[in-house]
Design a protein around this motif. Structure first.
Motif, short mmCIF file in Angstrom:
data_model
loop_
_atom_site.label_atom_id
_atom_site.label_comp_id
_atom_site.label_asym_id
_atom_site.label_seq_id
_atom_site.Cartn_x
_atom_site.Cartn_y
_atom_site.Cartn_z
N TYR A 1 0.82 -1.20 0.00
CA TYR A 1 0.00 0.00 0.00
C TYR A 1 0.86 1.26 0.00
N PHE A 2 1.96 1.20 0.73
CA PHE A 2 2.87 2.35 0.77
C PHE A 2 3.52 2.58 -0.59
N THR A 3 4.08 1.53 -1.18
CA THR A 3 4.73 1.70 -2.48
C THR A 3 3.69 2.02 -3.55
N GLY A 4 2.49 1.47 -3.42
CA GLY A 4 1.42 1.80 -4.37
C GLY A 4 1.01 3.27 -4.27
N THR A 5 0.95 3.78 -3.04
CA THR A 5 0.62 5.19 -2.86
C THR A 5 1.69 6.09 -3.46
N LEU A 6 2.95 5.73 -3.26
CA LEU A 6 4.03 6.50 -3.87
C LEU A 6 3.93 6.48 -5.40
N ALA A 7 3.62 5.33 -5.95
CA ALA A 7 3.48 5.22 -7.40
C ALA A 7 2.26 6.01 -7.90
N LEU A 8 1.17 5.99 -7.13
CA LEU A 8 -0.01 6.76 -7.51
C LEU A 8 0.28 8.26 -7.50
N LEU A 9 1.03 8.71 -6.50
CA LEU A 9 1.44 10.12 -6.47
C LEU A 9 2.33 10.46 -7.66
N THR A 10 3.20 9.54 -8.04
CA THR A 10 4.03 9.75 -9.22
C THR A 10 3.16 9.88 -10.46
N PHE A 11 2.15 9.02 -10.59
CA PHE A 11 1.24 9.08 -11.73
C PHE A 11 0.50 10.41 -11.77
N ILE A 12 0.00 10.84 -10.61
CA ILE A 12 -0.72 12.12 -10.54
C ILE A 12 0.19 13.27 -10.93
#
Length: 146
Positions: free
Chosen positions: A3-14
């Motif tokens: 969830y943490f790495t996914g959130t970081l990746a989602l922020l990167t996408f945004i």
């Protein structure tokens, strides 16, 4: 944690999409459809999937590298406990001590790998955001010709 790495990746996408739109406007969306118009139905989904795959790969790379070290440590500690139970104290204690020494060495390697993967994540995030905000405008070439 995924969830943490996914959130970081989602922020990167945004940040990739928002930065691309902010700096490029409509030209940001034009990079999803290169080539002739008749090939756009094939290219646009591939470009969108490619953009999403970049950030998913970021998350999975960071998660897998950190999880692998934790699994290795769990196996080694399990081996120490198992050797103490099955071999007895006389033979099991030296084996357990060697396993604990190996676990300390693996922990140090795991810390190095965590820093390295964090650096790679940061570098690729900066690269992807930079690629999304670097939109080429054809009107610059025309303005220089006058």
């Amino acid at each position: 944690n995924i969830y943490f790495t996914g959130t970081l990746a989602l922020l990167t996408f945004i940040l990739m999409v928002a930065g691309g739109i902010r700096h490029g406007g409509k030209a940001y969306f034009a990079h999803f459809a290169p080539g002739p118009w008749w090939i756009w139905p094939l290219i646009v989904p591939v470009e969108i999937i490619g953009t999403i795959a970049k950030v998913i790969a970021l998350a999975l790379r960071l998660f897998a590298a950190n999880t692998a070290g934790h699994i290795l440590l769990a196996v080694l500690i399990g081996l120490a406990v198992l050797s103490l139970k099955s071999l007895g104290m006389l033979v099991g204690l030296p084996v357990a001590l060697m396993v604990v020494a190996g676990s300390v060495a693996i922990s140090l390697v795991e810390i190095f790998v965590a820093f390295l993967q964090a650096f790679i994540f940061t570098y690729l995030t900066a690269l992807f955001i930079g690629m999304s905000v670097n939109v080429h405008h054809d009107d610059h070439r025309e303005a220089g010709a006058h």
